[in-house]
Scaffold this active site. Structure first.
Site, short mmCIF file in Angstrom:
data_model
loop_
_atom_site.label_atom_id
_atom_site.label_comp_id
_atom_site.label_asym_id
_atom_site.label_seq_id
_atom_site.Cartn_x
_atom_site.Cartn_y
_atom_site.Cartn_z
N SER A 134 7.50 6.95 11.48
CA SER A 134 7.00 7.97 11.88
C SER A 134 7.35 9.01 9.87
O SER A 134 8.67 8.99 9.67
CB SER A 134 7.45 8.92 12.65
OG SER A 134 6.96 10.02 12.96
N HIS B 253 5.61 8.48 21.28
CA HIS B 253 5.72 9.67 19.34
C HIS B 253 4.60 10.41 19.55
O HIS B 253 3.61 11.37 18.89
CB HIS B 253 6.89 9.25 18.50
CG HIS B 253 6.26 9.81 17.15
ND1 HIS B 253 5.22 9.99 16.18
CD2 HIS B 253 7.22 11.18 16.62
CE1 HIS B 253 5.20 10.83 15.27
NE2 HIS B 253 6.47 11.33 15.47
N ASN B 254 3.33 9.66 18.74
CA ASN B 254 2.35 9.98 19.00
C ASN B 254 1.53 10.43 19.82
O ASN B 254 0.96 11.49 19.36
CB ASN B 254 1.29 8.82 18.10
CG ASN B 254 1.81 8.02 16.61
OD1 ASN B 254 3.31 8.03 16.51
ND2 ASN B 254 0.84 7.02 16.04
N GLU C 254 2.65 13.35 19.75
CA GLU C 254 1.25 14.24 18.30
C GLU C 254 0.56 14.88 18.38
O GLU C 254 0.13 15.99 18.16
CB GLU C 254 2.26 12.94 17.81
CG GLU C 254 1.43 13.70 16.17
CD GLU C 254 1.12 12.37 15.09
OE1 GLU C 254 2.07 11.87 14.38
OE2 GLU C 254 -0.03 11.79 14.49
N TYR C 255 -0.79 13.87 19.49
CA TYR C 255 -1.36 14.12 19.86
C TYR C 255 -1.61 15.98 20.39
O TYR C 255 -2.97 16.81 20.28
CB TYR C 255 -2.54 13.41 20.47
CG TYR C 255 -3.05 12.32 19.84
CD1 TYR C 255 -2.38 11.35 18.59
CD2 TYR C 255 -4.56 12.16 20.29
CE1 TYR C 255 -3.12 10.48 18.30
CE2 TYR C 255 -5.49 10.86 19.10
CZ TYR C 255 -4.33 10.50 18.66
OH TYR C 255 -4.90 8.91 18.06
N ALA D 111 0.95 -0.98 -0.09
CA ALA D 111 0.58 0.71 0.21
C ALA D 111 0.17 1.15 -0.64
O ALA D 111 2.24 0.65 -0.24
CB ALA D 111 -1.04 -0.04 0.70
N VAL D 112 0.65 2.30 0.31
CA VAL D 112 0.92 3.66 0.34
C VAL D 112 2.01 3.62 0.69
O VAL D 112 3.40 4.12 0.97
CB VAL D 112 0.96 4.76 0.34
CG1 VAL D 112 1.33 5.94 0.03
CG2 VAL D 112 -0.56 5.20 -0.44
N LYS E 103 7.68 4.72 19.90
CA LYS E 103 6.76 4.75 18.34
C LYS E 103 5.05 5.35 19.22
O LYS E 103 4.69 6.18 19.02
CB LYS E 103 6.44 4.36 17.62
CG LYS E 103 5.48 4.84 16.47
CD LYS E 103 6.25 5.90 15.76
CE LYS E 103 4.87 6.59 14.55
NZ LYS E 103 4.01 6.25 14.22
C1 6PG Z 1 3.76 8.79 11.97
C2 6PG Z 1 2.09 9.63 12.20
C3 6PG Z 1 1.41 8.33 11.93
C4 6PG Z 1 0.17 8.43 12.32
C5 6PG Z 1 -1.62 8.62 12.34
C6 6PG Z 1 -2.17 8.13 13.61
O1 6PG Z 1 4.43 9.71 13.18
O2 6PG Z 1 3.51 9.69 10.96
O3 6PG Z 1 2.02 9.35 13.70
O4 6PG Z 1 2.53 7.34 12.22
O5 6PG Z 1 -0.82 6.99 11.17
O6 6PG Z 1 -0.37 9.75 12.64
O7 6PG Z 1 -3.04 9.43 14.19
P1 6PG Z 1 -4.57 9.20 14.04
O8 6PG Z 1 -4.79 8.86 15.12
O9 6PG Z 1 -4.80 10.91 14.59
O10 6PG Z 1 -5.03 8.12 12.95
#
Ligand code: 6PG
Length: 485
Positions: free
Chosen positions: A128, A185-186, A189-190, A11-12, A182
């Site tokens: 990421s 990290h997320n 990110e949130y 996939a992508v 990771k």
């Molecule tokens: C990254 C991101 C990625 C993640 C989305 C999920 O580091 O490239 O964290 O891995 O899939 O950001 O975030 P959602 O829960 O907002 O869909």
């Protein structure tokens, strides 16, 4: 066999990672996908890349030289287990299976243990940077054995983003350590995204500026200490006009934020570890609140601040610059809290699961390629370089100075938001965390008293060793007691 690395799942993300690998000197990339059309398409679309297409797991294994190394890029969950089983069937001891998806770290621990029994190495690697990162250079967080790192290290270094001359990849720690990091990290990110969203909301409702004007504010912020990928893309999103309506795009996007679960995992894990990641938790909950239209519909008439309380919100044009600067500093301070909480969780996770994680190295590999990449991460790696066992990141001298400089603004913004009835959950909870840490005495003493009252849960005293209980339903004298926590 001609390939030194393989990718399963096209996939992508998988296709882009395979193309990234193929573009680097010395790599020949075996590719496999469950349905062969994706494999054929990738080969046809990229004649420049040295791919070795495989149409069965046997072919795939035959095309890799030893130790065979394959990166699985499929949607996290059951599919991952199926691919691992198939690879285990055709691989041999010493070979390496890498899961590059967003797996839950406890799944990775389980899989590593099971695969290790066959003599094959299993590595859970957080990747990421989204689609573009996969293609041009992501930040990579691999766990797994030292043995696998010998082969995998140079390959991952060849495709990772480069920050200040260093590749954004390090061997994080054993088994699930990479996916754990990771996950955090997320979570960060949130929090970062929520804080930016709160900043935008306050500026918009406070000054009446348009999204395009606020885009300029973020673009300006991106030249200073807040410089980061998320601030940069925020400006881009705010500047976008919807072609169909001519309105700012942000005004036509439904205000219900989705989530795929990694933020929630970060908070669930933190609850288990007893780590107060309150800023990250608020960010996860803010998305949940937004996604309950039925609750929001019936709550719209709840009373807000009364006009007579003199708290009507609105900043005069002259005051706008000062207000925006306050918001910037509140954002910066809250961001420091979010990162500090995230690193606290990594520290606690490492202790719990027996990983040796170099926190400074984690800050360094997040400087490039990943979603939370930011200037600011240099300050975090400096802090850990100076004091590797720093118990609370935000007590490092640089952050103490920054928080000292920001805190008055931070307090003004949180009180303005509360008085005006504008939700700022991540700003406010970060400030409460900060003040909680600072407090000489906490009302936790009273909570202990309450626990002792109704459940004889006991308490400790500040002035002598031991565990105590007050005979609440008797004569209320104090006795020494067994420690029940
Ligand atoms: C990254 C991101 C990625 C993640 C989305 C999920 O580091 O490239 O964290 O891995 O899939 O950001 O975030 P959602 O829960 O907002 O869909």
């Amino acid at each position: 066999p001609s390939a030194n690395i393989g990718v399963v799942g096209l996939a992508v993300m998988g296709s882009n990672l395979a193309r990234n690998l193929a573009s680097r000197e010395g790599n020949t990339v075996a590719i496999f996908n469950r349905s062969s059309d994706k494999t054929e398409h990738l080969v046809q679309a990229h004649p420049e890349a040295e791919f070795v297409p495989a149409f069965s797991y046997e072919d795939f294994a035959d095309s890799l030289h030893k130790p065979r190394t394959a990166i699985i890029m499929v949607k996290a969950g059951k599919g991952t287990d199926a691919v691992i089983d198939a690879l285990v069937n055709v691989f041999e001891p010493g070979d390496i299976i890498v899961d590059g998806g967003n797996a839950l770290f406890t799944d990775t621990i389980r899989r590593e243990k099971a695969v290790r029994e066959t003599g094959i190495n299993f590595v859970g690697a957080g990747i990421s940077g989204g689609e573009e990162g996969a293609l041009l250079g992501p930040s990579i967080m691999p766990g797994g054995s030292d043995e696998s790192w010998v082969t995998l290290g140079p390959i991952l270094k060849s495709i990772a983003a480069i920050a200040e001359g260093e590749p954004c990849v390090t061997h994080v720690g054993h088994d699930g350590a990479g996916h754990f990091v990771k996950m955090v990290h997320n979570g960060i990110e949130y929090a970062d995204m929520q804080l930016i969203a709160e900043a935008y909301d306050l500026i918009r409702r406070g000054t009446g500026r348009t999204p395009a004007e606020i885009a300029d504010v973020f673009a300006e912020w991106n030249t200073g200490e807040l410089e980061s990928y998320l601030i940069e893309i925020t400006a881009e999103v705010l500047r976008q006009t919807d072609a169909a309506t001519g309105l700012p795009l942000v005004d036509v996007i439904l205000d219900q934020a989705g989530a795929k679960g990694t933020g929630a995992w970060t908070v669930q894990t933190a609850l288990d570890l007893g780590v107060p990641v309150s800023g990250i938790a608020e960010a996860v909950f803010a998305r949940s609140l937004s996604s309950h239209p039925e609750q929001r519909a019936v709550s719209r008439e709840l009373p807000g601040p009364s006009a007579s309380s003199g708290t009507e919100f609105g900043v005069t044009a002259q005051d706008a610059e000062t207000f925006i600067e306050d918001v910037r500093l509140a954002l910066y301070a809250s961001k420091i809290v979010a990162y500090s909480q995230g690193f606290d969780e990594i520290r606690a996770g490492a202790a719990q699961y027996g990983w040796t994680i170099d926190l400074g190295a984690i800050a360094k590999i997040w400087r490039g390629g990943c979603i939370i990449r930011a200037q600011f991460l240099n300050r975090i790696s400096d802090a850990y370089a100076q004091t590797p066992d720093l118990p609370v990141l935000l007590t490092a001298p640089y952050f103490v100075e920054a928080l000292g400089r920001a805190q008055d603004s931070w307090r003004r913004i949180v009180s303005t938001a509360a008085a005006a009835g504008i939700p700022a959950p991540a700003f406010s909870s970060s400030l409460s965390y900060y003040d909680g840490l600072r407090a000489e005495r906490l009302p936790a003493a009273l909570v202990q008293g309450q626990r002792d009252f109704f459940g004889a849960h006991t308490y400790k005293r500040i002035d002598k060793e031991g565990t105590f209980h007050t005979l609440w339903s008797g004569d209320r004298t104090e006795i020494e007691a067994e420690d029940t926590h």
